[in-house]
Design an enzyme around this catalytic site. Structure first.
Site: not given
Length: 300
Positions: A146-147, A150, A225
């Site tokens: 997930h990071e 980003h 998100e």
């Protein structure tokens, strides 16, 4: 990064054109000029004020994060957990086709992680000791993916540019409103100088417009998100991402729920944010249930 800056520059040019057209069509330019307000210069001033702080924050974001959270950046893994963490981030970065970010650990009971940095090639992924102790490797891999997403999506840059745009309009419109309020309530002989009405009108409108701007930025953050979750599912597997969010939900509903507020500016870049409640419009993260459902709708 440069592509996003180019697109945002084009957006600003388009906005300036539309704003100028809007002012001209309503003949507001005559009113503004009559009171000695050079709105074009004011808008350029507003852009400088609006973007300067945002870009400075972006440029020093890694340094700020390291200082605020006392992050231990892993240069050479000192144990098996650190080795696994670095290797997992390296593998995910390779899959995402980005440069390996710095990897760090910060001491905190919160179950969280975040990514920060001025560009895709100069980023940091940090995880809490809380997440390392309360999640299994599959779940942590989902969080790391997930990071990494980003970073790959350039979210730090995009959020900075968006914040700069809304800051510009807050500064510009609040001063226009301040001038209007000042002229509305001042006597004719006082209209050659700025009075208390300007500062009062500007102050109140900055608060109101700032709140509206925060709602816009928070909305974009929530959409971002969902994209990071989908990207995390692509890199680490849908089940890993869903499992991580379900674990977060379990923890946040328990008595040990905790969000580390040492650097509130970084909360928008964490895997999990504070629930919105009544102020849901200002929440930087969607409810975990919505994020899980969105992942479950992704085809296997």
């Amino acid at each position: 990064m440069f592509k996003r800056i180019f697109l945002l520059t084009l957006t600003n040019i388009a906005v300036i054109f539309l704003l100028t057209l809007f002012i001209s069509l309503l003949h507001l330019d005559r009113w503004l000029n009559a009171y000695g307000i050079d709105y074009q210069t004011l808008f350029l001033f507003s852009m400088v004020v609006g973007f300067t702080g945002s870009f400075i924050s972006l440029a020093i974001s890694k340094w700020m994060a390291k200082m605020a959270y006392n992050i231990h950046v892993i240069q050479e893994p000192s144990n098996e957990a650190e080795r696994w963490l670095v290797e997992t981030v390296a593998e995910l970065a390779k899959r995402a086709n980005i440069r390996m970010p710095e990897v760090g650990i910060y001491e905190s009971p919160e179950v969280n992680a975040f990514a920060t940095g001025p560009s895709r090639s100069n980023a940091l992924v940090a995880v809490s000791t809380g997440i390392l102790s309360q999640m299994n490797k599959k779940q942590i891999a989902g969080v790391l993916a997930h990071e990494i997403t980003h970073i790959n999506n350039g979210d730090m840059v995009t959020m900075t540019l968006l914040q700069g745009v809304v800051n510009t309009f807050v500064v510009f419109l609040s001063r226009i409103i301040g001038f209007f309020v000042d002229r509305l309530f001042s006597r004719n002989e006082e209209r050659e100088s700025i009075g208390i009405g300007f500062y009062l009108g500007m102050f109140i409108s900055e608060i109101v417009l700032g709140l509206l701007a925060s709602i816009i930025v928070a909305w974009y953050s929530r959409m971002r998100e969902f994209r990071a979750d989908a990207g995390g599912a692509h890199l680490a597997g849908k089940e890993a991402m869903i499992s991580a969010l379900k674990k977060l939900k379990q923890i946040m509903e328990g008595e040990s729920a905790f969000i580390d507020e040492r650097s509130p500016a970084l909360n928008a870049f964490k895997i999990n944010g504070r629930p919105g409640g009544i102020l849901a419009l200002l929440a930087t993260h969607p409810p975990l249930d919505e994020r899980i459902k969105a992942l479950e709708r992704i085809p296997d």
